[in-house]
Design a protein around this motif. Structure first.
Motif, PDB file in Angstrom:
ATOM      1  N   ASP A  81     -95.725 -13.440  -8.740  1.00  0.00           N
ATOM      2  CA  ASP A  81     -96.029 -14.092  -7.465  1.00  0.00           C
ATOM      3  C   ASP A  81     -95.946 -13.140  -6.290  1.00  0.00           C
ATOM      4  OD1 ASP A  81     -96.198 -17.122  -8.167  1.00  0.00           O
ATOM      5  OD2 ASP A  81     -94.532 -16.303  -9.311  1.00  0.00           O
ATOM      6  N   ALA A  82     -95.576 -11.891  -6.568  1.00  0.00           N
ATOM      7  CA  ALA A  82     -95.437 -10.916  -5.476  1.00  0.00           C
ATOM      8  C   ALA A  82     -96.806 -10.517  -4.945  1.00  0.00           C
ATOM      9  CB  ALA A  82     -94.670  -9.693  -5.974  1.00  0.00           C
ATOM     10  N   GLN A  83     -96.864 -10.323  -3.640  1.00  0.00           N
ATOM     11  CA  GLN A  83     -98.091  -9.925  -2.947  1.00  0.00           C
ATOM     12  C   GLN A  83     -97.846  -8.590  -2.255  1.00  0.00           C
ATOM     13  OE1 GLN A  83    -100.682 -12.194  -3.027  1.00  0.00           O
ATOM     14  NE2 GLN A  83     -99.408 -13.673  -4.135  1.00  0.00           N
ATOM     15  N   ALA A  84     -98.913  -8.043  -1.697  1.00  0.00           N
ATOM     16  CA  ALA A  84     -98.781  -6.765  -0.986  1.00  0.00           C
ATOM     17  C   ALA A  84     -97.710  -6.846   0.105  1.00  0.00           C
ATOM     18  CB  ALA A  84    -100.123  -6.361  -0.391  1.00  0.00           C
ATOM     19  N   GLY A  85     -97.597  -7.997   0.716  1.00  0.00           N
ATOM     20  CA  GLY A  85     -96.606  -8.167   1.786  1.00  0.00           C
ATOM     21  C   GLY A  85     -95.163  -8.068   1.314  1.00  0.00           C
ATOM     22  N   HIS A  86     -94.948  -8.127   0.002  1.00  0.00           N
ATOM     23  CA  HIS A  86     -93.593  -8.008  -0.544  1.00  0.00           C
ATOM     24  C   HIS A  86     -93.236  -6.566  -0.908  1.00  0.00           C
ATOM     25  CE1 HIS A  86     -94.526 -12.351  -1.637  1.00  0.00           C
ATOM     26  NE2 HIS A  86     -93.442 -12.446  -0.903  1.00  0.00           N
ATOM     27  N   GLN A  87     -94.171  -5.660  -0.660  1.00  0.00           N
ATOM     28  CA  GLN A  87     -93.981  -4.281  -1.151  1.00  0.00           C
ATOM     29  C   GLN A  87     -92.687  -3.647  -0.628  1.00  0.00           C
ATOM     30  OE1 GLN A  87     -97.572  -1.994  -1.326  1.00  0.00           O
ATOM     31  NE2 GLN A  87     -96.517  -0.106  -0.821  1.00  0.00           N
ATOM     32  N   ALA A  88     -92.438  -3.787   0.653  1.00  0.00           N
ATOM     33  CA  ALA A  88     -91.244  -3.164   1.231  1.00  0.00           C
ATOM     34  C   ALA A  88     -89.977  -3.795   0.659  1.00  0.00           C
ATOM     35  CB  ALA A  88     -91.265  -3.297   2.754  1.00  0.00           C
ATOM     36  N   LEU A  89     -90.012  -5.102   0.494  1.00  0.00           N
ATOM     37  CA  LEU A  89     -88.838  -5.811  -0.051  1.00  0.00           C
ATOM     38  C   LEU A  89     -88.554  -5.372  -1.488  1.00  0.00           C
ATOM     39  CD1 LEU A  89     -86.700  -8.046   0.260  1.00  0.00           C
ATOM     40  CD2 LEU A  89     -88.457  -9.695  -0.443  1.00  0.00           C
ATOM     41  N   LEU A  90     -89.606  -5.238  -2.279  1.00  0.00           N
ATOM     42  CA  LEU A  90     -89.420  -4.812  -3.676  1.00  0.00           C
ATOM     43  C   LEU A  90     -88.886  -3.387  -3.737  1.00  0.00           C
ATOM     44  CD1 LEU A  90     -92.642  -6.360  -5.252  1.00  0.00           C
ATOM     45  CD2 LEU A  90     -90.292  -7.177  -5.505  1.00  0.00           C
ATOM     46  N   GLY A  91     -89.411  -2.535  -2.874  1.00  0.00           N
ATOM     47  CA  GLY A  91     -88.911  -1.161  -2.819  1.00  0.00           C
ATOM     48  C   GLY A  91     -87.452  -1.124  -2.396  1.00  0.00           C
ATOM     49  N   LYS A  92     -87.124  -1.943  -1.424  1.00  0.00           N
ATOM     50  CA  LYS A  92     -85.729  -2.019  -0.957  1.00  0.00           C
ATOM     51  C   LYS A  92     -84.800  -2.429  -2.089  1.00  0.00           C
ATOM     52  CE  LYS A  92     -82.767  -4.619   2.204  1.00  0.00           C
ATOM     53  NZ  LYS A  92     -82.686  -5.353   3.479  1.00  0.00           N
ATOM     54  N   LEU A  93     -85.225  -3.417  -2.874  1.00  0.00           N
ATOM     55  CA  LEU A  93     -84.392  -3.894  -3.985  1.00  0.00           C
ATOM     56  C   LEU A  93     -84.128  -2.772  -4.989  1.00  0.00           C
ATOM     57  CD1 LEU A  93     -85.991  -7.417  -4.505  1.00  0.00           C
ATOM     58  CD2 LEU A  93     -83.564  -7.003  -4.050  1.00  0.00           C
ATOM     59  N   LEU A  94     -85.142  -1.993  -5.315  1.00  0.00           N
ATOM     60  CA  LEU A  94     -84.956  -0.923  -6.303  1.00  0.00           C
ATOM     61  C   LEU A  94     -84.051   0.187  -5.775  1.00  0.00           C
ATOM     62  CD1 LEU A  94     -88.450  -0.516  -8.003  1.00  0.00           C
ATOM     63  CD2 LEU A  94     -86.348  -1.482  -8.967  1.00  0.00           C
ATOM     64  N   LEU A  95     -84.240   0.554  -4.505  1.00  0.00           N
ATOM     65  CA  LEU A  95     -83.374   1.593  -3.936  1.00  0.00           C
ATOM     66  C   LEU A  95     -81.931   1.119  -3.878  1.00  0.00           C
ATOM     67  CD1 LEU A  95     -85.652   2.930  -1.072  1.00  0.00           C
ATOM     68  CD2 LEU A  95     -85.053   4.094  -3.205  1.00  0.00           C
ATOM     69  N   LEU A  96     -81.777  -0.160  -3.552  1.00  0.00           N
ATOM     70  CA  LEU A  96     -80.437  -0.741  -3.466  1.00  0.00           C
ATOM     71  C   LEU A  96     -79.795  -0.850  -4.851  1.00  0.00           C
ATOM     72  CD1 LEU A  96     -78.722  -1.790  -1.137  1.00  0.00           C
ATOM     73  CD2 LEU A  96     -79.832  -4.031  -1.422  1.00  0.00           C
ATOM     74  N   ALA A  97     -80.591  -1.064  -5.874  1.00  0.00           N
ATOM     75  CA  ALA A  97     -80.043  -1.182  -7.236  1.00  0.00           C
ATOM     76  C   ALA A  97     -79.233   0.063  -7.576  1.00  0.00           C
ATOM     77  CB  ALA A  97     -81.171  -1.383  -8.244  1.00  0.00           C
ATOM     78  N   SER A  98     -79.770   1.210  -7.279  1.00  0.00           N
ATOM     79  CA  SER A  98     -79.077   2.463  -7.577  1.00  0.00           C
ATOM     80  C   SER A  98     -77.797   2.589  -6.759  1.00  0.00           C
ATOM     81  CB  SER A  98     -80.025   3.627  -7.300  1.00  0.00           C
ATOM     82  OG  SER A  98     -79.340   4.842  -7.379  1.00  0.00           O
ATOM     83  N   LYS A  99     -77.876   2.241  -5.477  1.00  0.00           N
ATOM     84  CA  LYS A  99     -76.678   2.333  -4.619  1.00  0.00           C
ATOM     85  C   LYS A  99     -75.591   1.374  -5.096  1.00  0.00           C
ATOM     86  CE  LYS A  99     -78.617   3.906  -0.227  1.00  0.00           C
ATOM     87  NZ  LYS A  99     -80.030   3.502  -0.176  1.00  0.00           N
ATOM     88  N   LEU A 100     -75.973   0.132  -5.386  1.00  0.00           N
ATOM     89  CA  LEU A 100     -74.971  -0.862  -5.787  1.00  0.00           C
ATOM     90  C   LEU A 100     -74.399  -0.543  -7.159  1.00  0.00           C
ATOM     91  CD1 LEU A 100     -76.524  -4.216  -4.492  1.00  0.00           C
ATOM     92  CD2 LEU A 100     -74.887  -2.681  -3.386  1.00  0.00           C
ATOM     93  N   ALA A 101     -75.224   0.006  -8.036  1.00  0.00           N
ATOM     94  CA  ALA A 101     -74.714   0.410  -9.357  1.00  0.00           C
ATOM     95  C   ALA A 101     -73.545   1.368  -9.175  1.00  0.00           C
ATOM     96  CB  ALA A 101     -75.826   1.050 -10.179  1.00  0.00           C
ATOM     97  N   LYS A 102     -73.685   2.301  -8.235  1.00  0.00           N
ATOM     98  CA  LYS A 102     -72.591   3.266  -7.987  1.00  0.00           C
ATOM     99  C   LYS A 102     -71.355   2.544  -7.453  1.00  0.00           C
ATOM    100  CE  LYS A 102     -75.430   6.628  -8.990  1.00  0.00           C
ATOM    101  NZ  LYS A 102     -76.451   5.682  -9.518  1.00  0.00           N
ATOM    102  N   THR A 103     -71.549   1.616  -6.538  1.00  0.00           N
ATOM    103  CA  THR A 103     -70.374   0.915  -5.979  1.00  0.00           C
ATOM    104  C   THR A 103     -69.673   0.090  -7.052  1.00  0.00           C
ATOM    105  OG1 THR A 103     -71.436  -1.158  -5.265  1.00  0.00           O
ATOM    106  CG2 THR A 103     -71.543   0.698  -3.739  1.00  0.00           C
TER     107      THR A 103
END
Ligand code: 5GP
Ligand code: ZN
Length: 115
Positions: free
Chosen positions: A52-74
């Motif tokens: 259901d993701a659209q082009a408008g969700h691109q930044a949000l999806l990218g944010k989630l992936l970058l955050l995944a790595s940060k939160l994994a460390k925490t």
């Protein structure tokens, strides 16, 4: 989608063990962990699945992936972690609000068992 389980968790109507929260994203521990660390990351905005993701969700999806790595460390996953996104019934998705599983600690088996 007011009755969506993860929307209700995002609104605080159902308790969850929170790992991280900001205005767009919530991360919380999975209720039925498959490894010593297993948390879920969701956009607070309802989005049923990656399908259901659209082009408008691109930044949000990218944010989630970058955050995944940060939160994994925490959460202590210095040696690495597994991310899983189940999409649709064919992908084994059970809760239809997009979420990223972040899994690690202990021995992580191969994701797909081959005979
Ligand atoms: P899916 O199979 O949709 O990718 O994953 C859904 C995940 O949500 C499962 O790992 C399940 O354990 C988790 N889950 C289901 N209900 C709840 C709940 O009420 N609270 C939390 N924290 N996790 C849940
Ligand atoms: Zn939802």
């Amino acid at each position: 989608m007011s009755d969506c389980l993860f929307c209700r968790i995002a609104r605080g109507e159902i308790p969850a063990s929170k790992v991280y929260e900001d205005d767009e994203v919530l991360a919380f521990n999975d209720i039925n962990p498959v490894a010593p660390v297993h948390f879920l990351m969701i956009p607070k905005q309802h989005l049923a699945s990656l399908d259901d993701a659209q082009a408008g969700h691109q930044a949000l999806l990218g944010k989630l992936l970058l955050l995944a790595s940060k939160l994994a460390k925490t959460q202590g996953l210095e040696q690495g972690f597994r991310t899983v996104i189940n999409t649709g019934r064919g992908g084994g998705q059970e809760v239809f609000h997009l979420h990223i599983h972040v899994i690690g600690g202990g021995n992580i088996p191969p994701m797909v068992k081959r005979n």
